[in-house]
Design a protein around this motif. Sequence first.
Motif, PDB file in Angstrom:
ATOM      1  N   VAL A 180      48.350  35.050  30.104  1.00  0.00           N
ATOM      2  CA  VAL A 180      49.011  34.366  28.984  1.00  0.00           C
ATOM      3  C   VAL A 180      49.942  33.280  29.522  1.00  0.00           C
ATOM      4  O   VAL A 180      50.006  32.174  28.981  1.00  0.00           O
ATOM      5  N   CYS A 181      50.623  33.578  30.616  1.00  0.00           N
ATOM      6  CA  CYS A 181      51.496  32.579  31.236  1.00  0.00           C
ATOM      7  C   CYS A 181      50.672  31.352  31.636  1.00  0.00           C
ATOM      8  O   CYS A 181      51.041  30.209  31.337  1.00  0.00           O
ATOM      9  N   ALA A 182      49.516  31.592  32.278  1.00  0.00           N
ATOM     10  CA  ALA A 182      48.634  30.486  32.675  1.00  0.00           C
ATOM     11  C   ALA A 182      48.148  29.733  31.435  1.00  0.00           C
ATOM     12  O   ALA A 182      48.069  28.500  31.440  1.00  0.00           O
ATOM     13  N   GLY A 183      47.835  30.465  30.371  1.00  0.00           N
ATOM     14  CA  GLY A 183      47.370  29.843  29.128  1.00  0.00           C
ATOM     15  C   GLY A 183      48.420  28.911  28.534  1.00  0.00           C
ATOM     16  O   GLY A 183      48.124  27.802  28.104  1.00  0.00           O
ATOM     17  N   GLU A 194      47.542  41.671  34.750  1.00  0.00           N
ATOM     18  CA  GLU A 194      46.610  40.542  34.713  1.00  0.00           C
ATOM     19  C   GLU A 194      46.773  39.731  33.422  1.00  0.00           C
ATOM     20  O   GLU A 194      46.823  38.501  33.441  1.00  0.00           O
ATOM     21  N   LYS A 195      46.908  40.440  32.304  1.00  0.00           N
ATOM     22  CA  LYS A 195      47.010  39.742  31.016  1.00  0.00           C
ATOM     23  C   LYS A 195      48.336  38.992  30.891  1.00  0.00           C
ATOM     24  O   LYS A 195      48.403  37.928  30.286  1.00  0.00           O
ATOM     25  N   GLU A 203      46.602  31.255  41.489  1.00  0.00           N
ATOM     26  CA  GLU A 203      47.908  30.993  42.130  1.00  0.00           C
ATOM     27  C   GLU A 203      48.937  31.985  41.604  1.00  0.00           C
ATOM     28  O   GLU A 203      49.894  31.616  40.934  1.00  0.00           O
ATOM     29  N   GLU A 204      48.732  33.244  41.945  1.00  0.00           N
ATOM     30  CA  GLU A 204      49.590  34.288  41.411  1.00  0.00           C
ATOM     31  C   GLU A 204      51.072  34.058  41.735  1.00  0.00           C
ATOM     32  O   GLU A 204      51.948  34.249  40.886  1.00  0.00           O
ATOM     33  N   ALA A 205      51.339  33.618  42.965  1.00  0.00           N
ATOM     34  CA  ALA A 205      52.735  33.442  43.383  1.00  0.00           C
ATOM     35  C   ALA A 205      53.413  32.361  42.537  1.00  0.00           C
ATOM     36  O   ALA A 205      54.583  32.497  42.166  1.00  0.00           O
ATOM     37  N   GLU A 206      52.654  31.312  42.213  1.00  0.00           N
ATOM     38  CA  GLU A 206      53.211  30.222  41.397  1.00  0.00           C
ATOM     39  C   GLU A 206      53.574  30.749  40.003  1.00  0.00           C
ATOM     40  O   GLU A 206      54.652  30.463  39.470  1.00  0.00           O
ATOM     41  N   ILE A 207      52.678  31.536  39.431  1.00  0.00           N
ATOM     42  CA  ILE A 207      52.933  32.107  38.102  1.00  0.00           C
ATOM     43  C   ILE A 207      54.154  33.026  38.140  1.00  0.00           C
ATOM     44  O   ILE A 207      55.051  32.936  37.292  1.00  0.00           O
TER      45      ILE A 207
END
Length: 342
Positions: free
Chosen positions: A68-71, A63-64, A304-308
Amino acid sequence: MTETQFTPRVFSGIQPSGNLHLGNYLGALKRFVDMQGPEYETVYCMVDLHAITVWQDPDRLREKTREVCAGFIAAGLDPEKSILFNQSQVPEHTQLAWIFNCIARIGWMQRMTQFKDKAGKNTQNASLGLFAYPALMAADILVYHATHVPVGEDQKQHLELTRDIAIKFNHDYGIDFFPVTEPVIGGPAPRVMNLRDGSRKMSSSDPSDMTRINMTDDADAIAKKIRKAKTDPDALPSEVEGLESRPEARNLVNIYAALNDQTAGQVLSEVGGKQFGEFKPMLAELAVEKLSPISSEMARLMGEEAEIDQILARGAERARAIAAPILQQTYEIVGMVGAGKS
Ligand code: TRP
């Protein structure tokens, strides 16, 4: 030894443990994003292998890493311009780290203050990985022949060790192969302090959430935390010298300055003489304006987990394209028989 043969390349890493907060944003993410551009190639990494040098719950680590990727992306990182990935997916980091384990001396490692801090009193019970951590960090940097590494003050010693490893490797093998990396410390980014105690760093491990602004906080939470931040009864000074021994006042001014791309001096020339009753709402407004679009974009991306995962996979592929030939050359220099030419 010349450093001019190396293309200007920025590398930095961030541990995917703990919640991202304003200190991570101003001290790391925003700085990293600001370095994107024609001057350097920029490579940024979620160092999941570093994170597990102390226990991490697997689901939380996943999750983290995605958080961080999303951040990064919410903070403005363009995954086309920069390379963004998680460390474990580029095995060349650990492969080069092994070679560096054989270059670095035990005595060098024993001097690392972060090891002493993190291991606590019982060093015998710390993981071997925690001890070897700086050799992996050197490999992270040098497997890209990175020339510039933006980090906080607390990482200075690890960067000096990285330089020592590069120098000793080059010397032992009589070759000018690894660059002697420049640390990029400080700059405009302030040390962001705890909102309730200006003498301590803002931290995701403080039990009270009111001590920090999380990158996932919404507008109401941001405004409330600033309203309730500790201050002192005096008006703001007109010059930076006036902030000495007023750590809470200095912190709020520094945060304002960093969010607004100004220096603390510029801010004080505008707000000197104001009471906190007037300054705090200004800061709250600015913080909400700058941070709430980031937190809503983060929230969207986290759904959007798949996008990440796709962004990370593509980043790892691009990172490997740089790292694999450098590792291969290293193997040849060291004398490993294999697919190499010699
Ligand atoms: N040690 C760094 C920290 O704790 C994270 C890190 C790992 C890093 N590898 C790196 C930073 C390489 C810069 C370059 O913050």
